[in-house]
Design a protein around this motif. Structure first.
Motif, mmCIF file in Angstrom:
data_model
loop_
_atom_site.group_PDB
_atom_site.id
_atom_site.type_symbol
_atom_site.label_atom_id
_atom_site.label_comp_id
_atom_site.label_asym_id
_atom_site.label_seq_id
_atom_site.Cartn_x
_atom_site.Cartn_y
_atom_site.Cartn_z
ATOM 1 N N UNK A 101 4.800 7.985 3.589
ATOM 2 C CA UNK A 101 4.229 8.102 2.441
ATOM 3 C C UNK A 101 4.794 9.282 1.727
ATOM 4 N N UNK A 102 4.891 10.331 2.232
ATOM 5 C CA UNK A 102 5.234 11.441 1.526
ATOM 6 C C UNK A 102 6.852 11.253 0.938
ATOM 7 N N UNK B 267 8.081 11.142 -2.939
ATOM 8 C CA UNK B 267 9.215 12.189 -3.357
ATOM 9 C C UNK B 267 9.886 11.389 -3.961
ATOM 10 N N UNK B 268 10.243 10.018 -3.451
ATOM 11 C CA UNK B 268 11.260 9.210 -4.033
ATOM 12 C C UNK B 268 10.720 8.763 -5.582
ATOM 13 N N UNK C 154 13.967 10.748 0.774
ATOM 14 C CA UNK C 154 13.418 10.165 -0.472
ATOM 15 C C UNK C 154 14.262 10.696 -1.897
ATOM 16 N N UNK C 155 14.122 11.722 -2.085
ATOM 17 C CA UNK C 155 14.630 12.468 -3.311
ATOM 18 C C UNK C 155 16.149 12.363 -3.135
ATOM 19 N N UNK D 218 0.914 -1.125 0.014
ATOM 20 C CA UNK D 218 -0.045 0.081 0.120
ATOM 21 C C UNK D 218 0.799 1.126 -0.006
ATOM 22 N N UNK D 219 2.223 1.349 0.528
ATOM 23 C CA UNK D 219 2.971 2.397 0.312
ATOM 24 C C UNK D 219 4.138 2.046 -0.667
ATOM 25 N N UNK D 220 4.976 1.190 -0.668
ATOM 26 C CA UNK D 220 5.939 1.261 -1.545
ATOM 27 C C UNK D 220 5.640 0.689 -2.977
#
Length: 338
Positions: free
Chosen positions: A109-110, A114-115, A72-73, A25-27
């Motif tokens: 999740x944010x 971003x990733x 993430x980025x 659900x996230x990755x």
């Protein structure tokens, strides 16, 4: 976000339903692509050619979100930038996430969003990954580890062994932005500002130099900044690196923060810059190519390599014409920048 719990628990790392929901659900939801299959133990990849590049990296930063990016980025750009300065195009990433128990699910999740956005902008696919949940107090909220695979595109040889006496040193933009942006985001010293991290992809910059004859070497000046790259060059070649202080681009706001807190911008981490060594006759051509490329408007020729004559491997020629030796970094100027 469809993850039912608002915070990460140890159960999200136990291999059962909660872990499956976290991954799906996230990755997997945000990183979905044609090679990512969370039901297999190894991804099957098609790699073009025989000049394959391979790198790995780990990321810790506080705060996890900062002006200009997030962990993430940073993970995407940091790993793909290592492939880019090696003369390649990035193709695939793996992603390992070490999540501390109690971490806010919405923030996770944010960061994954971003990733995923950063990877999509580069046309890079996350092909495999893993998650681990650490007991509360044993992590900094979130750590990421990545592996990158790319293909070599630069037609010639690149490396420290290609550098020669008289070569020119260039940097693609102002130094120190990332470290100071993260420092201000921590709000530890009562300082505020509008400085944004330079964190981003250097691929347009490295691609711009591929057709320039005389390119010897490229490196992204992350931990240890510009001086650490200069010492790496000096140590490998036996030459002195002489930097020209008026030529090295440093934003006035970055220099002001450094003056107040006693930091040296030449030692501070960058996350979206390139240091290049060029044959002297190619320096102007390379500079023009960078200035025409995204992210290269403030590029500059900042120094030269010469035979040892000043008793120091790396030195800064000041605005007054004197030389200041720049010793190799020993202590961390700022903790957990990248």
């Amino acid at each position: 976000m469809s993850l039912s719990d608002s915070h990460i628990s140890l159960a999200h790392g136990n291999g059962g339903r909660f872990m499956r929901e976290l991954i799906d659900e996230v990755f997997a939801r945000h990183l979905a692509n044609d090679v990512l299959d969370t039901t297999v133990d190894a991804a099957r990849l098609a790699l073009p050619g025989d000049r394959i590049l391979f790198t790995t990296d780990g990321f810790t930063v506080q705060p996890l979100e900062f002006p200009g990016g997030s962990i993430g980025s940073l993970a995407v750009h940091g790993t793909t930038n290592d492939l880019a300065v090696s003369g390649g195009d990035p193709l695939f990433l793996s992603l390992n996430a070490f999540i501390e128990e109690g971490y806010e699910a919405a923030l996770l999740e944010r960061i994954v969003v971003d990733l995923a956005r950063s990877a999509a902008e580069l046309g890079v696919r996350v092909a495999a990954g893993d998650t681990k949940v650490l007991p509360r107090g044993q992590g900094g909220g979130l750590y990421l580890a990545t592996t990158g695979i790319g293909v070599m595109r630069h037609p010639g040889a690149l490396g420290l062994n290609e550098i020669r006496e008289g070569d020119a040193l260039l940097v693609s933009g102002p130094v120190g932005d990332h470290a100071v942006a993260v420092l201000l985001a921590r709000e530890q010293f009562g300082l505020r500002g509008e400085i944004r991290s330079d964190a981003g992809s250097v691929l347009p910059l490295t691609r711009a130099l591929r057709g320039v004859p005389g390119l010897r070497f490229m490196r992204d000046p992350t931990r240890g900044g510009l001086v650490s790259v200069a010492h790496e060059i000096a140590r490998a070649t036996g030459l002195e690196v002489i930097l020209d202080e008026p030529a090295v681009p440093v934003r006035p706001a970055v220099r002001a923060v450094c003056d107040i807190l006693g930091y040296d911008p030449y030692y501070l981490a960058c996350e979206g810059r390139v240091v290049a060594v060029m044959a002297p006759e190619a320096a102007d051509h390379a500079l023009a190519a960078w200035k025409a490329a995204p992210g290269g408007a403030d590029a500059a020729v900042i120094g030269r390599l010469q035979a040892p004559q000043n008793g120091g491997a790396v030195a800064l020629r000041t605005e007054l014409g004197g030389l200041r030796l720049l010793e190799e970094l020993e202590d961390d100027p700022l903790p957990r920048i990248c």
